[in-house]
Scaffold this active site. Structure first.
Site, mmCIF file in Angstrom:
data_model
loop_
_atom_site.group_PDB
_atom_site.id
_atom_site.type_symbol
_atom_site.label_atom_id
_atom_site.label_comp_id
_atom_site.label_asym_id
_atom_site.label_seq_id
_atom_site.Cartn_x
_atom_site.Cartn_y
_atom_site.Cartn_z
ATOM 1 C CB CYS A 1 -0.926 -0.031 1.222
ATOM 2 S SG CYS A 1 -1.796 1.509 1.536
ATOM 3 C CB CYS B 1 0.327 1.983 4.060
ATOM 4 S SG CYS B 1 -1.355 1.339 3.868
#
Length: 326
Positions: free
Chosen positions: A79, A82
Site C-alpha cells: 500500500c 500507507c
C-alpha cells in the site's frame, strides 16, 4: 484535497456511545488492578509504537485501552499511501509522549481483524478507548487534520473515561534523557517549486513538472498538493504520445493483455470516464495473478491519487479492490 473523513463527528460525539459510563467504570477497575499488581510504570519511547497481531490483540489493544487511547493503523507492505501515513503516525506517537499508543496491524497477516473492523480500504485508522472501537479516518490524511483528530480523541478519553495516558521514561530515550525522535521534516516554503510545476504543466513540459513535484515530496512526503500534482503530471506524460484509437482497439481485442488494459484505463481517466478506468483495473486485478496483478493494482492506486482519496468514486473502487484482493 482532503481524504474522506470517516468519523470526525463520531470522535467528538463519544457521549452517544452506548454504555459509556459502564466502559469508564471498567477502565477505572482495570487501571486499579494494574496498579495493584505493580504495573503501569513508565515505558520507554520505543514502546509507544507496537506491532499487533490477532493473537495479541486483546492484550495489546483492548486491555491497554483501559489506560490510554490506542490508535490502530491498518496497513500493508504493498500500500503506497500507507508508506506515507505510517511514519507520520509513528512520529506523532513519539511527539504526543504517551497520550496515545499506536498499534500497527498488517492486514495481509491479520485478515480476520480486517474483517472484524469492516475495513474496506487501507490505510485505515481506528481507535479503541476503554474497549470502545471508533473509526477515525481512511486514506493518507494531512498532518493538521490528524493532529486535530488526535487532540479530540485524547480530550474525550480524559473527559469521558478518565484516561490520562501512560508515563514515558525519558531516560530510556538516550543520553541525559534526551529523546532521540525522528528529525522534523522541513515545512517549506514550497510555493516557488509548486508554481514552477504548474508552469511546466501549462507548457506541456511534463518531465519538468514531475521533477518539480518530486523535489517538494523529497522534503515533505505528505504534501497533498505535490502528491496530487505528481500523479496528474505522470498520467499526462503517459498518455501524451498514445494513439487513442489503437489503445482502445488493443484493449477490446486483448482483454487478457494487462498492459493494454492499463493503457486504456489511463485514457479513460484523462477523458473523464473515471468509473470506467477504475472498473477496468479492478477487473484486471481480479483476473490476474503475480506480477500482472500487481502492475494493475499499482496503477489503480496511482489513479486514485489523481482523483483524490475522498472522492466517492475512489471510495467505491477501494472497496471493490479489497473484495478482489481478499
Amino acid at each position: 484535497m482532503q481524504p474522506r473523513n470517516m468519523s470526525m463527528s463520531g470522535v467528538v460525539d463519544l457521549a452517544a456511545v452506548k454504555a459509556a459510563g459502564e466502559a469508564k467504570e471498567k477502565a477505572e477497575q482495570a487501571r486499579a488492578e494494574t496498579a495493584r499488581q505493580g504495573g503501569g510504570g513508565a515505558v520507554p519511547p520505543s514502546a509507544l509504537v507496537i506491532d499487533v497481531d490477532e493473537a495479541g490483540f486483546e492484550r495489546d489493544v483492548l486491555q491497554r485501552s483501559a489506560e490510554v487511547p490506542v490508535v490502530i493503523d491498518f496497513w500493508a507492505e504493498w500500500c503506497e499511501p500507507c508508506k506515507q501515513l505510517g511514519p507520520l503516525l509513528e512520529r506523532l506517537a513519539q511527539e504526543y509522549n504517551g497520550r496515545f499508543l499506536l498499534a500497527k496491524v498488517d492486514v495481509d497477516a491479520n485478515q480476520m481483524l480486517m474483517q472484524q473492523f469492516g475495513i474496506q480500504g487501507i490505510p485505515a485508522v481506528f481507535a479503541v478507548v476503554a474497549g470502545q472501537a471508533l473509526p477515525l479516518f481512511q486514506g493518507a490524511a494531512p498532518e493538521a487534520q490528524i493532529r486535530q483528530t488526535l487532540d479530540q480523541l485524547i480530550q474525550v478519553g480524559e473527559e469521558r473515561f478518565g484516561l490520562t495516558g501512560i508515563a514515558v521514561d525519558a531516560a530510556a530515550a538516550g543520553p541525559e534523557g534526551a529523546e532521540q525522535g525522528p528529525a522534523e521534516v522541513p515545512a517549506g516554503p514550497y510555493d516557488a517549486l509548486l508554481e514552477a510545476a504548474v508552469r511546466a504543466l501549462d507548457a506541456n513540459d511534463f518531465a519538468g513538472a514531475v521533477q518539480a513535484y518530486k523535489n517538494v515530496l523529497s522534503d515533505d512526503p505528505a504534501n497533498t498538493e505535490a502528491k496530487l500534482g505528481l500523479a496528474q503530471a505522470e498520467l499526462l506524460s503517459r498518455v501524451r504520445d498514445m494513439d487513442p484509437q489503437q489503445v482502445r482497439n488493443d484493449a477490446a481485442e486483448k482483454p487478457g493483455d494487462v498492459a493494454a488494459q492499463i493503457a486504456a484505463a489511463d485514457l479513460d481517466l484523462v477523458g473523464g470516464h473515471v468509473e470506467d478506468a477504475f472498473g477496468r483495473l479492478v477487473e484486471t486485478v481480479r483476473r490476474n495473478f503475480g506480477d500482472d496483478r500487481d502492475a494493475a493494482r499499482l496503477r489503480l492506486l496511482e489513479l486514485f491519487e489523481v482523483i483524490g482519496p475522498e472522492d466517492p468514486r475512489v471510495v467505491a473502487a477501494r472497496t471493490a479492490l479489497a473484495r478482489v484482493l481478499f
